[in-house]
Write a protein that holds these residues in place. Sequence first.
Motif, PDB file in Angstrom:
ATOM      1  N   UNK A  56       0.833  -1.204   0.000  1.00 60.79           N
ATOM      2  CA  UNK A  56       0.000   0.000   0.000  1.00 60.79           C
ATOM      3  C   UNK A  56       0.869   1.256   0.000  1.00 60.79           C
ATOM      4  N   UNK A  57       1.919   1.240   0.803  1.00 61.49           N
ATOM      5  CA  UNK A  57       2.831   2.384   0.877  1.00 61.49           C
ATOM      6  C   UNK A  57       3.525   2.605  -0.464  1.00 61.49           C
ATOM      7  N   UNK A  58       3.952   1.522  -1.094  1.00 67.24           N
ATOM      8  CA  UNK A  58       4.635   1.622  -2.379  1.00 67.24           C
ATOM      9  C   UNK A  58       3.763   2.243  -3.453  1.00 67.24           C
ATOM     10  N   UNK A  59       2.504   1.827  -3.516  1.00 69.13           N
ATOM     11  CA  UNK A  59       1.580   2.379  -4.511  1.00 69.13           C
ATOM     12  C   UNK A  59       1.336   3.865  -4.269  1.00 69.13           C
ATOM     13  N   UNK A  60       1.167   4.261  -3.002  1.00 67.62           N
ATOM     14  CA  UNK A  60       0.877   5.652  -2.683  1.00 67.62           C
ATOM     15  C   UNK A  60       2.053   6.569  -3.043  1.00 67.62           C
ATOM     16  N   UNK A  61       3.247   6.205  -2.634  1.00 67.42           N
ATOM     17  CA  UNK A  61       4.413   7.063  -2.894  1.00 67.42           C
ATOM     18  C   UNK A  61       4.660   7.198  -4.391  1.00 67.42           C
ATOM     19  N   UNK A  62       4.562   6.087  -5.114  1.00 64.51           N
ATOM     20  CA  UNK A  62       4.804   6.146  -6.555  1.00 64.51           C
ATOM     21  C   UNK A  62       3.731   6.996  -7.254  1.00 64.51           C
ATOM     22  N   UNK A  63       2.477   6.870  -6.855  1.00 65.61           N
ATOM     23  CA  UNK A  63       1.400   7.684  -7.436  1.00 65.61           C
ATOM     24  C   UNK A  63       1.632   9.161  -7.139  1.00 65.61           C
ATOM     25  N   UNK A  64       2.122   9.474  -5.953  1.00 64.83           N
ATOM     26  CA  UNK A  64       2.400  10.868  -5.584  1.00 64.83           C
ATOM     27  C   UNK A  64       3.494  11.455  -6.468  1.00 64.83           C
ATOM     28  N   UNK A  65       4.541  10.707  -6.703  1.00 63.07           N
ATOM     29  CA  UNK A  65       5.634  11.170  -7.566  1.00 63.07           C
ATOM     30  C   UNK A  65       5.129  11.413  -8.986  1.00 63.07           C
ATOM     31  N   UNK A  66       4.352  10.470  -9.506  1.00 59.36           N
ATOM     32  CA  UNK A  66       3.803  10.616 -10.858  1.00 59.36           C
ATOM     33  C   UNK A  66       2.896  11.838 -10.930  1.00 59.36           C
ATOM     34  N   UNK A  67       2.078  12.065  -9.910  1.00 56.28           N
ATOM     35  CA  UNK A  67       1.175  13.214  -9.899  1.00 56.28           C
ATOM     36  C   UNK A  67       1.915  14.540  -9.967  1.00 56.28           C
ATOM     37  N   UNK A  68       3.004  14.658  -9.237  1.00 58.40           N
ATOM     38  CA  UNK A  68       3.794  15.892  -9.257  1.00 58.40           C
ATOM     39  C   UNK A  68       4.397  16.120 -10.640  1.00 58.40           C
ATOM     40  N   UNK A  69       4.909  15.058 -11.238  1.00 61.78           N
ATOM     41  CA  UNK A  69       5.482  15.171 -12.587  1.00 61.78           C
ATOM     42  C   UNK A  69       4.423  15.628 -13.586  1.00 61.78           C
ATOM     43  N   UNK A  70       3.220  15.097 -13.475  1.00 62.71           N
ATOM     44  CA  UNK A  70       2.129  15.444 -14.386  1.00 62.71           C
ATOM     45  C   UNK A  70       1.796  16.939 -14.313  1.00 62.71           C
ATOM     46  N   UNK A  71       1.727  17.490 -13.123  1.00 63.53           N
ATOM     47  CA  UNK A  71       1.421  18.918 -12.961  1.00 63.53           C
ATOM     48  C   UNK A  71       2.489  19.782 -13.618  1.00 63.53           C
ATOM     49  N   UNK A  72       3.749  19.440 -13.422  1.00 61.02           N
ATOM     50  CA  UNK A  72       4.853  20.202 -14.008  1.00 61.02           C
ATOM     51  C   UNK A  72       4.781  20.163 -15.534  1.00 61.02           C
ATOM     52  N   UNK A  73       4.499  18.993 -16.086  1.00 62.89           N
ATOM     53  CA  UNK A  73       4.442  18.847 -17.544  1.00 62.89           C
ATOM     54  C   UNK A  73       3.308  19.677 -18.134  1.00 62.89           C
ATOM     55  N   UNK A  74       2.133  19.632 -17.515  1.00 65.48           N
ATOM     56  CA  UNK A  74       1.005  20.397 -18.057  1.00 65.48           C
ATOM     57  C   UNK A  74       1.263  21.901 -17.988  1.00 65.48           C
ATOM     58  N   UNK A  75       2.030  22.351 -17.016  1.00 64.69           N
ATOM     59  CA  UNK A  75       2.397  23.769 -16.950  1.00 64.69           C
ATOM     60  C   UNK A  75       3.240  24.150 -18.166  1.00 64.69           C
ATOM     61  N   UNK A  76       4.144  23.266 -18.573  1.00 62.75           N
ATOM     62  CA  UNK A  76       4.971  23.503 -19.762  1.00 62.75           C
ATOM     63  C   UNK A  76       4.111  23.521 -21.020  1.00 62.75           C
ATOM     64  N   UNK A  77       3.162  22.579 -21.120  1.00 55.07           N
ATOM     65  CA  UNK A  77       2.272  22.513 -22.280  1.00 55.07           C
ATOM     66  C   UNK A  77       1.460  23.798 -22.404  1.00 55.07           C
ATOM     67  N   UNK A  78       0.900  24.239 -21.306  1.00 56.18           N
ATOM     68  CA  UNK A  78       0.098  25.461 -21.318  1.00 56.18           C
ATOM     69  C   UNK A  78       0.922  26.664 -21.770  1.00 56.18           C
ATOM     70  N   UNK A  79       2.120  26.777 -21.273  1.00 57.94           N
ATOM     71  CA  UNK A  79       2.960  27.944 -21.548  1.00 57.94           C
ATOM     72  C   UNK A  79       3.375  28.024 -23.017  1.00 57.94           C
ATOM     73  N   UNK A  80       3.608  26.888 -23.659  1.00 58.62           N
ATOM     74  CA  UNK A  80       4.270  26.898 -24.964  1.00 58.62           C
ATOM     75  C   UNK A  80       3.379  26.591 -26.164  1.00 58.62           C
ATOM     76  N   UNK A  81       2.070  26.439 -25.968  1.00 59.90           N
ATOM     77  CA  UNK A  81       1.188  26.196 -27.115  1.00 59.90           C
ATOM     78  C   UNK A  81       0.434  27.472 -27.488  1.00 59.90           C
TER      79      UNK A  81
END
Length: 470
Positions: free
Chosen positions: A197-222
Amino acid sequence: MNENDSHNEHVKAITPEQQNQVPWKERFSYSLSDFACNLSFQMIGTYLMIFYTDTFGISAAAVGTLFFVARFFDAVDGPFWGIMIDHTHTKWGKSRPYWLWFSIPFAVFCVLVFTTPNLSLTGKLIWAYITYIGVDVLYSAVNIPITSILPSLTSNPQERVTLSTIRQFMGTAGAAIITGITLSMVAFFGNGSTTSKRGWFIWALIVGIIVVIIFAIVFKNTNERVQTKSSRQSIPIKESFKALKRNWPWAIIIFINFIYWLGMQTRSQVTVYFFKYNMHDATLSSFILSLQFVSLIAVVLTPWTSRHIGKRNTMLGGMILACVGQLLLSWGASSLNVPIIVGATIVGYMGTGYVSGLIAVMLADAVDYGEWKNGVRAEGIVTSFSSFSAKLGMGFGGVITGWILTETGYIANHAQTSAALHGIELNYIWVPLFGFALSGISLLFYHVDRIEKKMQSDLAIKHTKENAEQ
């Protein structure tokens, strides 16, 4: 030569292929949108069922019911977001703002869906319903704009193929990365256990942070550069639906999107089951899923292939390859032969590599077709059904998987009966084969390639006239 003559000479010097070209920085930024979506939602699509059954403790039947119920929300949320996009007018455009507004809520629910609070079985089901439906609805909010913005990025048909190809390349890379490393990362953060359970939560949290950063780049440059009379004003809901009237290319692609993703979902979400129980080596599933990188070869070849034989025939060839891959997979599965399974998977991924990227392009063409045929350009409502139909297909894939596993006697974390093993194999091979074959048959009725040049020429004249009247 006066200024107007000089301008006219410059316009004449620009070939149709050079019009509405998108800079490489923007091409790459746009492609990151699908990378972010696949990084998060492919993790959900591939691993959520086995997370629910083997980690959270929910039965396969209950998971299948959850996926089915969620589809009723899809019937509303897809068109809802499409209508919202058609009614959005900001300094950033119509589609871009949704990445700014909804990427963080989407990422939060991506984490919550892999969170395991200590609840009763009823409490677990309520939590699963709230978080899964929430992430499903918010996925539409960030995913539909990826397709709806394409007609606004460029009006050049070949440039759209290029953009979609780069997008699909990055989307496939995201899917291959997340499906290939997720179990290892869960085990890393979960003290060696892939059901932690801990492994799934931490990995999902890391992926979620990466997703937010990427969408900020997409918004800025399109940049939404294609402006028409329709795109500069709100379209009444009743009027926007007129774009779908007699829009047979749209109807065909939406159906294909549904049945294709039904097949893809059943295969991807039982891959771990197949290698864990049928092949007795769960670690092989990560390797097999990472073979999605092979499809990048087909993705790169898509612009060249579609230029020479057309988009319809390119996609049809991909469907045929996908069917061949599934048939070879049945041979490997029956003999438990790993090399044959690997070869079959490579053939199948080559086929799907030709398919996925062209769906968005053909939907962009359907936007043009709706305007050409009915005089209404409604990017939001036309493309919103892409997310709806894909999620509907994925949802029914989940329902079918859950039903088959339950009916054949699957029991989590136990040795399976021969009937249960057969049920897993049915999901892994034959349901996807049905989806790919039916998609290929449907493509035989798609004929937009024949009229594309005239359609684009007529629309160019129409837009020039409308812009001159402003």
